[in-house]
Write a protein that holds these residues in place. Structure first.
Motif, mmCIF file in Angstrom:
data_model
loop_
_atom_site.group_PDB
_atom_site.id
_atom_site.type_symbol
_atom_site.label_atom_id
_atom_site.label_comp_id
_atom_site.label_asym_id
_atom_site.label_seq_id
_atom_site.Cartn_x
_atom_site.Cartn_y
_atom_site.Cartn_z
ATOM 1 N N ALA A 59 -27.152 4.464 14.650
ATOM 2 C CA ALA A 59 -26.785 5.832 14.273
ATOM 3 C C ALA A 59 -25.281 5.955 14.049
ATOM 4 O O ALA A 59 -24.834 6.564 13.069
ATOM 5 C CB ALA A 59 -27.248 6.818 15.346
ATOM 6 N N ALA A 60 -24.486 5.379 14.952
ATOM 7 C CA ALA A 60 -23.028 5.441 14.811
ATOM 8 C C ALA A 60 -22.566 4.648 13.593
ATOM 9 O O ALA A 60 -21.634 5.067 12.892
ATOM 10 C CB ALA A 60 -22.357 4.912 16.077
ATOM 11 N N GLN A 61 -23.197 3.515 13.327
ATOM 12 C CA GLN A 61 -22.823 2.719 12.165
ATOM 13 C C GLN A 61 -23.147 3.459 10.875
ATOM 14 O O GLN A 61 -22.381 3.408 9.899
ATOM 15 C CB GLN A 61 -23.530 1.366 12.206
ATOM 16 N N VAL A 62 -24.287 4.137 10.842
ATOM 17 C CA VAL A 62 -24.657 4.914 9.657
ATOM 18 C C VAL A 62 -23.646 6.028 9.412
ATOM 19 O O VAL A 62 -23.255 6.293 8.265
ATOM 20 C CB VAL A 62 -26.087 5.481 9.807
ATOM 21 N N VAL A 74 -27.792 -3.515 3.905
ATOM 22 C CA VAL A 74 -28.584 -4.566 4.540
ATOM 23 C C VAL A 74 -28.456 -4.347 6.042
ATOM 24 O O VAL A 74 -27.344 -4.321 6.576
ATOM 25 C CB VAL A 74 -28.092 -5.972 4.141
ATOM 26 N N VAL A 75 -29.590 -4.164 6.696
ATOM 27 C CA VAL A 75 -29.606 -3.853 8.131
ATOM 28 C C VAL A 75 -30.277 -4.994 8.876
ATOM 29 O O VAL A 75 -31.443 -5.313 8.620
ATOM 30 C CB VAL A 75 -30.358 -2.535 8.401
ATOM 31 N N ALA A 91 -37.172 1.036 19.999
ATOM 32 C CA ALA A 91 -36.295 0.343 19.047
ATOM 33 C C ALA A 91 -36.679 0.685 17.615
ATOM 34 O O ALA A 91 -35.814 0.946 16.764
ATOM 35 C CB ALA A 91 -36.365 -1.162 19.272
ATOM 36 N N ALA A 92 -37.977 0.689 17.325
ATOM 37 C CA ALA A 92 -38.437 0.981 15.974
ATOM 38 C C ALA A 92 -38.104 2.415 15.573
ATOM 39 O O ALA A 92 -37.742 2.683 14.421
ATOM 40 C CB ALA A 92 -39.941 0.734 15.873
ATOM 41 N N ALA A 93 -38.207 3.339 16.502
ATOM 42 C CA ALA A 93 -37.880 4.734 16.199
ATOM 43 C C ALA A 93 -36.406 4.889 15.833
ATOM 44 O O ALA A 93 -36.054 5.641 14.909
ATOM 45 C CB ALA A 93 -38.227 5.625 17.386
ATOM 46 N N SER A 94 -35.535 4.180 16.546
ATOM 47 C CA SER A 94 -34.105 4.235 16.224
ATOM 48 C C SER A 94 -33.833 3.652 14.845
ATOM 49 O O SER A 94 -33.017 4.181 14.079
ATOM 50 C CB SER A 94 -33.297 3.468 17.278
ATOM 51 N N ALA A 98 -32.312 5.564 11.385
ATOM 52 C CA ALA A 98 -31.177 5.034 10.636
ATOM 53 C C ALA A 98 -31.524 4.848 9.168
ATOM 54 O O ALA A 98 -30.733 5.191 8.278
ATOM 55 C CB ALA A 98 -30.722 3.708 11.245
ATOM 56 N N VAL A 99 -32.697 4.294 8.898
ATOM 57 C CA VAL A 99 -33.100 4.077 7.512
ATOM 58 C C VAL A 99 -33.261 5.408 6.790
ATOM 59 O O VAL A 99 -32.816 5.574 5.644
ATOM 60 C CB VAL A 99 -34.402 3.251 7.439
#
Length: 207
Positions: A59-62, A74-75, A91-94, A98-99
């Motif tokens: 989230a912070a990177q986005v 590319v993630v 993990a998948a929800a986060s 982000a996507v």
């Protein structure tokens, strides 16, 4: 041939950052940039990945990526979620969040699911099947949420795992992160997915 400008951002963890590579040009972002440049793109690269990041850190990177206005992201994420026993659904929800945020910014997304950690040399043989199963579970959930959020998934996990399991030279001196040779293999495996996304965006822009 006229080059089409393309802003590329690399998000995620230490693999996305390039930990273990001997030279900057050996890192994943630089290698993928070279592949895109050879295909006729003029690349502007930003690597915002943070070593040690888990999916919740995306989230912070986005947010940091937003002013860049990336065309393609590319993630690479999941290894630290596995190492820290983050529940796969969490993990998948986060990752999904982000996507979705990147897509809302107009950025196309290629996600690289968690690696098969059972290939790491210091994982005891007796635990490798268990580790492999845990990795597969997270990979499957990551793939489902990325596609649902409008991203694409690079299905490279099996290819990369097989190569890393067979060749210790794929690992750097810490026996955990990829070596320069390891990054070369990962980038080559990822290149078709990244090139396909970039070409599709170029074609849409030209239509």
């Amino acid at each position: 041939m006229t080059r089409t400008p393309l802003r590329l951002v690399v998000l995620g963890d230490s693999i996305a950052y390039g930990t273990g590579a001997l030279r900057p040009e050996d890192t994943l972002g630089r290698r993928l940039s070279a592949e895109l440049t050879a295909d006729g793109f003029d690349i502007e690269l930003r690597v915002l990945a943070v070593p040690g990041a888990v999916s919740a850190d995306l989230a912070a990177q986005v947010r940091r990526a937003e002013p860049f206005g990336a065309d393609l992201a590319v993630v690479v994420i999941g290894a630290n979620d596995l190492a820290r026993f983050v529940p796969p659904d969490q993990a998948a929800a986060s990752l999904a969040t982000a996507v979705a945020a990147l897509r809302a910014q107009g950025t196309d997304v290629v996600a690289v699911p968690a690696p098969d950690m059972s290939t790491v040399p210091f994982v005891p043989p007796a635990f490798r099947a268990l580790v492999r199963a845990a990795c597969a579970q997270l990979q499957q959930r990551q793939a489902a949420v990325v596609e649902a959020a409008g991203g694409s998934v690079a299905g490279v996990a099996a290819d990369v795992a097989g190569t890393f399991a067979a060749d210790p030279a794929m690992f750097s001196a810490d026996r955990f992160h990829p070596s320069s040779a390891g990054y070369a293999h990962i980038a080559a495996a990822l290149a078709p997915s990244v090139l396909a996304a970039a070409r599709a965006r170029r074609d849409d822009a030209a239509a």
